[in-house]
Scaffold this motif. Structure first.
Motif, short mmCIF file in Angstrom:
data_model
loop_
_atom_site.label_atom_id
_atom_site.label_comp_id
_atom_site.label_asym_id
_atom_site.label_seq_id
_atom_site.Cartn_x
_atom_site.Cartn_y
_atom_site.Cartn_z
N VAL A 1 1.64 16.15 61.04
CA VAL A 1 2.39 17.38 61.24
C VAL A 1 2.93 17.83 59.89
O VAL A 1 3.16 17.00 58.99
N ALA A 2 3.11 19.14 59.74
CA ALA A 2 3.66 19.69 58.50
C ALA A 2 4.66 20.78 58.86
O ALA A 2 4.65 21.34 59.96
N SER A 3 5.53 21.10 57.90
CA SER A 3 6.50 22.18 58.09
C SER A 3 6.62 22.96 56.79
O SER A 3 6.18 22.50 55.72
N VAL A 4 7.22 24.14 56.88
CA VAL A 4 7.44 24.95 55.68
C VAL A 4 8.84 25.56 55.73
O VAL A 4 9.39 25.81 56.80
N MET A 5 9.38 25.80 54.55
CA MET A 5 10.64 26.51 54.42
C MET A 5 10.35 28.01 54.31
O MET A 5 9.28 28.42 53.88
N SER A 6 11.35 28.82 54.68
CA SER A 6 11.19 30.27 54.58
C SER A 6 11.29 30.75 53.14
O SER A 6 10.72 31.77 52.77
N GLY B 1 13.91 28.10 57.87
CA GLY B 1 12.70 27.29 57.88
C GLY B 1 13.02 25.83 58.12
O GLY B 1 14.15 25.47 58.46
N ILE B 2 12.02 24.97 57.94
CA ILE B 2 12.17 23.54 58.21
C ILE B 2 11.75 22.78 56.96
O ILE B 2 10.58 22.78 56.59
N SER B 3 12.68 22.13 56.32
CA SER B 3 12.41 21.50 55.03
C SER B 3 11.92 20.07 55.18
O SER B 3 11.88 19.51 56.28
N HIS B 4 11.56 19.48 54.06
CA HIS B 4 11.12 18.08 54.00
C HIS B 4 12.21 17.16 54.55
O HIS B 4 11.91 16.21 55.27
N GLY B 5 13.45 17.45 54.21
CA GLY B 5 14.56 16.64 54.71
C GLY B 5 14.88 16.90 56.18
O GLY B 5 15.29 15.99 56.90
N ASP B 6 14.69 18.15 56.60
CA ASP B 6 14.96 18.48 58.01
C ASP B 6 14.08 17.67 58.95
O ASP B 6 14.48 17.36 60.08
N MET B 7 12.88 17.31 58.50
CA MET B 7 11.94 16.61 59.37
C MET B 7 12.36 15.17 59.66
O MET B 7 11.80 14.53 60.53
N ILE B 8 13.36 14.67 58.93
CA ILE B 8 13.90 13.34 59.24
C ILE B 8 15.39 13.42 59.55
O ILE B 8 16.09 12.41 59.49
N ASP B 9 15.87 14.64 59.84
CA ASP B 9 17.28 14.82 60.20
C ASP B 9 18.19 14.31 59.08
O ASP B 9 19.23 13.69 59.34
N LEU B 10 17.79 14.57 57.84
CA LEU B 10 18.50 14.02 56.69
C LEU B 10 19.95 14.48 56.64
O LEU B 10 20.86 13.70 56.35
N ARG B 11 20.19 15.75 56.93
CA ARG B 11 21.54 16.31 56.84
C ARG B 11 22.28 16.27 58.17
O ARG B 11 23.42 16.73 58.26
#
Length: 438
Positions: free
Chosen positions: A350-355, A403-413
């Motif tokens: 799976v992949a995601s992108v930021m706006s 958007g959904i960042s690299h960190g968002d995909m692991i609930d970093l924040r």
């Protein structure tokens, strides 16, 4: 029911605020005492909801106290000022009543703000910092408190909806896969349990029946070394638990470590599936460009500082430059030639992108611009073209401004995004593995 309880609490607070007036003649003192007692009971009585945690109850109570004190302040001004002007009573008692009301309202507001400040996961570091610095600035402090209150209400609504959903599906255990899940972290992090790399995701998976373990490799090392560590840990896990195989869910460089361990180190018999999340399977062009442009002295200085720090934090042999070099497009092309997919193992990604660059904080705000220059749309570090491997679970595209960042995909924040529920995403991944008999 929810609105009714709030209204009752509001009138209870008004009774407490006006306690001195209710005890003054000509108002019957017995009736005044009764109203004050009822107000205290109604206002202080905790309304608990099924499955609600103590923290969440504190957040909900904090938002309620801030809201009630705000409405009570307006209501008190609306009737007390005319009452004071028209009253024939002495001035001193009225002033004392006003002081009492102000003290009670301040105490209630402060209680609510402190609850939000210390208990709300969505209050935000920036808001907390601004409130600490500028709590004394009129209007601005109220705007900050209002924003925190709004975030807290949304947090409560989402968490309560999640609790209800988990309660409904508890018996079905949608995440109880045949083989346990092994979460494999990316580069520059370790599997710390005090600050989990995966945020709130593991607990949500376990709540829905999953058995969750961790990869345990060092924070930064070449893929060959990280893959060897991961291979050893998974083999020990399989032997210790007797589970036979595991389902690997790997983020970022962890996906490369997992593929190397499976294809080059003989881990394939112990693995049922590999799900990679925003993994640069085809490398990072921008990393290669930056390494080529960076002065060797600067790269060496950064590497020594990093390696020294993470040695103290638990790594046995951290290798900053080795890890970064493993992420270049050249290194990943060589890996892909060696690490062929193994039969009988499900590969999915799976992949995601930021706006845009404002989609997350530093350093992704900066790296997004660099990656976009070389590779186009990205999550702050990895482009979608590089992240696809095996069956694609889709591209998680932004619906809003963030958007959904690299960190968002692991609930970093640990931040709830308005258009993406990261915990529920992993629940669906686990549920998909279960449906496929894995």
């Amino acid at each position: 029911m929810k609105m009714g309880r709030s209204i009752l609490a509001f009138f209870g607070l008004m009774a407490i605020i006006n306690a001195p007036l209710l005890l003054m003649k000509p108002f019957p003192w017995a009736a005044g005492l009764l109203l004050i007692a009822v107000g205290l009971v109604v206002f202080c009585l905790p309304f608990r909801r099924p499955g609600e945690t103590r923290r969440l109850r504190g957040v909900r109570r904090g938002a309620l106290l801030v809201t009630l004190s705000s409405f009570a302040f307006v209501a008190q001004l609306a009737w007390y000022l005319p009452y004071s002007l028209l009253s024939c009573r002495e001035v001193l008692p009225l002033v004392l009543c006003a002081v009492w009301a102000a003290a009670v309202l301040f105490a209630v507001m402060a209680d609510g703000v402190l609850r939000l400040f210390f208990l709300s996961a969505q209050a935000g570091v920036v808001r907390r910092g601004l409130l600490l610095l500028f709590w004394w600035v009129p209007v601005f402090n109220l705007v900050l408190v209002r924003q925190m209150c709004r975030a807290a209400r949304l947090e409560c609504a989402r968490e309560l909806a999640r609790i209800d959903r988990d309660t409904v599906r508890r018996e079905s255990e949608v995440c109880r896969t045949r083989y346990p899940l092994v979460l494999v972290h990316g580069v520059f992090f370790r599997d710390w349990q005090l600050f989990n790399y995966w945020g709130r995701i593991p607990r949500e998976l376990q709540r829905n029946g999953a058995a969750v373990y961790y990869g345990g490799q060092q924070s930064a090392a070449p893929i060959a070394q990280s893959g060897e560590e991961l291979c050893r840990h998974i083999e020990e896990l399989v032997e210790r638990t007797g589970c036979g195989k595991v389902n690997i869910i790997a983020h970022s460089k962890g996906g490369l470590d997992a593929r190397y361990a499976v294809s080059c180190l003989g881990l394939a018999p112990c693995v049922a599936s590999i799900t990679t999340v925003n993994t640069p399977h085809r490398g990072c062009v921008w990393a290669e460009k930056l390494l080529a442009a960076a002065p060797p002295s600067l790269a060496g200085w950064v590497a020594r500082r990093y390696n020294g720090l993470f040695t103290k934090l638990g790594d046995t042999a951290p290798d900053f430059l080795g890890a970064v070099n493993s992420l270049t497009s050249t290194a990943c092309r060589e890996l892909n030639e060696r690490a062929a997919d193994q039969p009988g193992i499900l590969y999915q990604s799976v992949a995601s992108v930021m706006s845009g660059p404002s989609g997350d904080g530093m350093p992704l705000k900066l790296t997004y611009r660099i990656v976009r220059h070389y590779e186009g749309d990205n999550d702050g570090l990895v482009s979608p073209a590089s992240a696809v491997w095996g069956n694609s679970l889709g591209l998680l595209e932004p619906r809003g401004r963030r958007g959904i960042s690299h960190g968002d995909m692991i609930d970093l924040r640990r931040t709830d995004l308005p258009d993406f529920d990261v915990r529920e995403f992993y629940v669906k991944v686990a549920a998909g593995l279960k449906e496929q008999g894995l």
